[in-house]
Design an enzyme around this catalytic site. Structure first.
Site, mmCIF file in Angstrom:
data_model
loop_
_atom_site.group_PDB
_atom_site.id
_atom_site.type_symbol
_atom_site.label_atom_id
_atom_site.label_comp_id
_atom_site.label_asym_id
_atom_site.label_seq_id
_atom_site.Cartn_x
_atom_site.Cartn_y
_atom_site.Cartn_z
ATOM 1 N N ARG A 1 0.858 -1.195 0.000
ATOM 2 C CA ARG A 1 0.000 0.000 0.000
ATOM 3 C C ARG A 1 0.884 1.231 0.000
ATOM 4 N NH1 ARG A 1 -2.444 0.368 5.154
ATOM 5 N NH2 ARG A 1 -1.073 2.123 5.546
ATOM 6 N N ASN B 1 4.107 0.695 2.168
ATOM 7 C CA ASN B 1 4.056 -0.413 3.122
ATOM 8 C C ASN B 1 4.140 -1.725 2.362
ATOM 9 O OD1 ASN B 1 3.017 1.082 5.771
ATOM 10 N ND2 ASN B 1 1.868 1.879 4.026
ATOM 11 N N GLU C 1 7.200 0.856 11.293
ATOM 12 C CA GLU C 1 5.858 0.868 10.720
ATOM 13 C C GLU C 1 4.847 0.902 11.865
ATOM 14 O OE1 GLU C 1 5.718 1.176 7.564
ATOM 15 O OE2 GLU C 1 7.810 0.690 7.160
ATOM 16 N N GLY C 2 3.563 1.091 11.497
ATOM 17 C CA GLY C 2 2.502 0.985 12.484
ATOM 18 C C GLY C 2 1.978 2.294 13.015
ATOM 19 N N GLU D 1 4.887 7.105 2.406
ATOM 20 C CA GLU D 1 5.638 5.861 2.554
ATOM 21 C C GLU D 1 4.989 4.797 1.689
ATOM 22 O OE1 GLU D 1 5.383 4.484 6.586
ATOM 23 O OE2 GLU D 1 3.198 4.514 6.610
ATOM 24 N N LYS E 1 12.157 3.068 5.171
ATOM 25 C CA LYS E 1 12.234 4.515 4.934
ATOM 26 C C LYS E 1 13.557 4.895 4.271
ATOM 27 C CE LYS E 1 8.348 5.099 7.251
ATOM 28 N NZ LYS E 1 8.114 3.712 7.664
ATOM 29 N N SER F 1 -2.584 -2.768 5.996
ATOM 30 C CA SER F 1 -3.879 -3.109 6.584
ATOM 31 C C SER F 1 -5.030 -2.267 6.032
ATOM 32 C CB SER F 1 -3.812 -2.943 8.103
ATOM 33 O OG SER F 1 -3.502 -1.611 8.441
ATOM 34 N N ARG G 1 -7.802 7.571 5.130
ATOM 35 C CA ARG G 1 -7.803 7.695 6.589
ATOM 36 C C ARG G 1 -7.734 9.176 6.942
ATOM 37 N NH1 ARG G 1 -2.617 4.236 7.643
ATOM 38 N NH2 ARG G 1 -2.166 5.306 5.681
ATOM 39 N N LYS H 1 11.916 10.575 10.477
ATOM 40 C CA LYS H 1 11.311 9.242 10.414
ATOM 41 C C LYS H 1 12.311 8.146 10.759
ATOM 42 C CE LYS H 1 7.598 9.935 7.128
ATOM 43 N NZ LYS H 1 6.905 9.287 6.005
#
Length: 472
Positions: free
Chosen positions: A126, A147, A366-367, A145, A303, A152, A448, A362
């Site tokens: 993603r 992923n 992740e997360g 970024e 990253k 998710s 989001r 950064k």
């Protein structure tokens, strides 16, 4: 909200309260669900996943740009994963200064030395963007970024269009519903998993979701699982300690052969609480099972790799004699800067310390909820002064997005207007067998949204909420 929800609707308190109740009930009916914080592993206690009351206006041009470039990003990630020389050059300093990246890189080096046991590669990724909307300039798509592991909300995003269309209908805004596109990333992600399972060639073998101990976001997983079951593909959920290596490097769980390991775990240091966890990751990489992602693809999403790709001439390495592809990808880049030791890294530090409000610092994590802003950037760089610790980070230009008014619906939270910022994600799927690219698709999107008072954090981190683009 420009060309979006009328101001009269956004300020009608009675209507908003009615719409919020309708929206929450519709979310429950539509399966936009998460387990509660009180009982995060109990299927008997669920609530609606947090979401916006209204869809958010997104310019159609940049939305279509994000979808159009996704198949090129799929190819780029895959090409990077096959280029061991590039990964060595890009990640050597970061692997030395960041223990987590170092452990992953050690596994990568070992698998390269031993040789890969599986020629089929599956990527479910993603790419995330924000819209740079500076005064006097056209809206620009800027990648935050990409992923490459445990990307998710493809499942829950598949249920969001019908939710917001119903809210618009109840609000008397049915004429806006056509601006919310159909969206089913869950089906697309499952197509990739199904193709990989098929290429593995053992009918009774299973697709294994590698999961964490605590599962609040399990409903998102279940959407993809159910798509696989509808194709009669057996699917199981297991943790690191459940797997073992059998004859001929075949991977087994409870006597069942594993065709595909789909990582919904393993992307943060805390996912590896013991040495056995790391040993199991290596065991899976050595196995014949198809990994999603394999260790090289996992590292391709770091990253640091993102920052190195922004340097002049680097994209051309992967797309020689394809200037249009290079231009298409590069047009989405934000400003990215190295913090490696040396003159260039020193220049980056000085630039960040002088104007920290212009940047984001950064780490290789992740997360959500891991980045640093403003004075925190200065603090971290001061602490790393004179050491190699700063090479564990990259610096990125802060995207200047324009806030819009919306209502964020969370369990137990009051209904109140918020100034909101949104992040657009685009899902990509590819399957390669040897040198043959069997599948390469853009399979959907995710929006989001969060209150502008929060600098960082996603849905799983409890900051952002699910949304839909309302194309304008």
């Amino acid at each position: 909200m420009e060309q979006g929800i009328p101001e009269a609707i956004l300020s009608d308190t009675r209507l908003l309260q009615d719409l919020a109740e309708v929206a929450k009930d519709t979310a429950l009916l539509n399966g936009v669900l998460m387990r509660t914080k009180e009982e995060p592993n109990s299927s008997e206690l669920v609530t609606y996943a947090p979401f916006t009351l209204f869809p958010t206006a997104v310019p159609r041009g940049v939305f279509e740009q994000a979808l159009a470039v996704q198949t090129q990003y799929n190819l780029l990630v895959d090409k990077i994963s096959q280029d061991s020389e590039f990964l060595e050059e890009a990640l050597a300093s970061t692997a030395e200064s960041d223990d987590f990246t170092g452990r992953l890189f050690s596994i990568y080096r070992q698998t390269i030395k031993e040789g890969r046991s599986q020629s089929v590669v599956l990527g479910l990724n993603r790419s995330d963007y924000m819209l740079d909307q500076q005064e006097g300039l056209p809206t620009a798509l800027r990648q935050i970024e990409i992923n490459t592991i445990a990307a998710s909300f493809g499942g829950l995003a598949s249920h969001m269009p019908d939710l917001h269309r119903h809210v618009l209908k109840v609000a008397g805004l049915s004429d806006l519903s056509h601006r919310i596109l159909d969206n089913n990333p869950a089906a697309g992600l499952a197509r990739g998993l199904a193709k990989a399972w098929e290429l593995y060639g053992v009918e009774r073998a299973v697709v294994m979701f590698l999961v964490e101990d605590v599962q609040r976001n399990i409903m998102d997983h279940r959407c993809v699982e159910n798509e696989l079951w509808s194709r009669d593909i057996p699917t199981i959920r297991r943790k690191f300690e459940d797997v073992s290596l059998g004859p001929d490097k075949r991977l087994f769980v409870d006597g069942q052969e594993v065709a595909v390991v789909y990582f919904r775990n393993g992307y943060m240091p805390q996912n590896y609480p013991t040495e056995q966890s790391w040993e199991t990751r290596l065991l899976m990489e050595r196995s014949r099972a198809i990994k999603c992602p394999d260790i090289a693809t996992h590292l391709a999403g770091t990253k640091k790799v993102q920052q190195v790709l922004s340097r002049p001439g680097v994209l051309e390495r992967f797309f020689p004699e394809q200037p249009q592809v290079v231009q298409q990808i590069r047009a989405t880049f934000a400003g990215l800067y190295t913090l490696d030791q040396g003159q260039e890294g020193d220049k980056t530090v000085a630039m960040a310390m002088a104007n920290p409000e212009k940047f984001v610092l950064k780490p290789q994590r992740e997360g959500g909820g891991n980045n640093f802003y403003g004075s925190e950037i200065c603090r971290v760089l001061e602490e790393a002064r004179g050491s190699s610790k700063r090479t564990a980070y990259i610096l990125m230009d802060k995207v200047r997005a324009r806030a819009s008014v919306n209502y964020l619906l969370r369990r137990g939270a009051p209904l109140q207007p918020s100034q909101c910022l949104s992040e657009l994600g685009v899902f990509g799927v590819y399957v390669r067998q040897g040198t043959d690219m069997v599948m390469n698709e853009c399979v959907g999107h995710l929006l989001r949204t969060k209150s502008s008072e929060h600098a960082d954090g996603g849905v799983a981190a409890g900051v952002a909420v699910l949304d839909n683009p309302l194309l304008v």
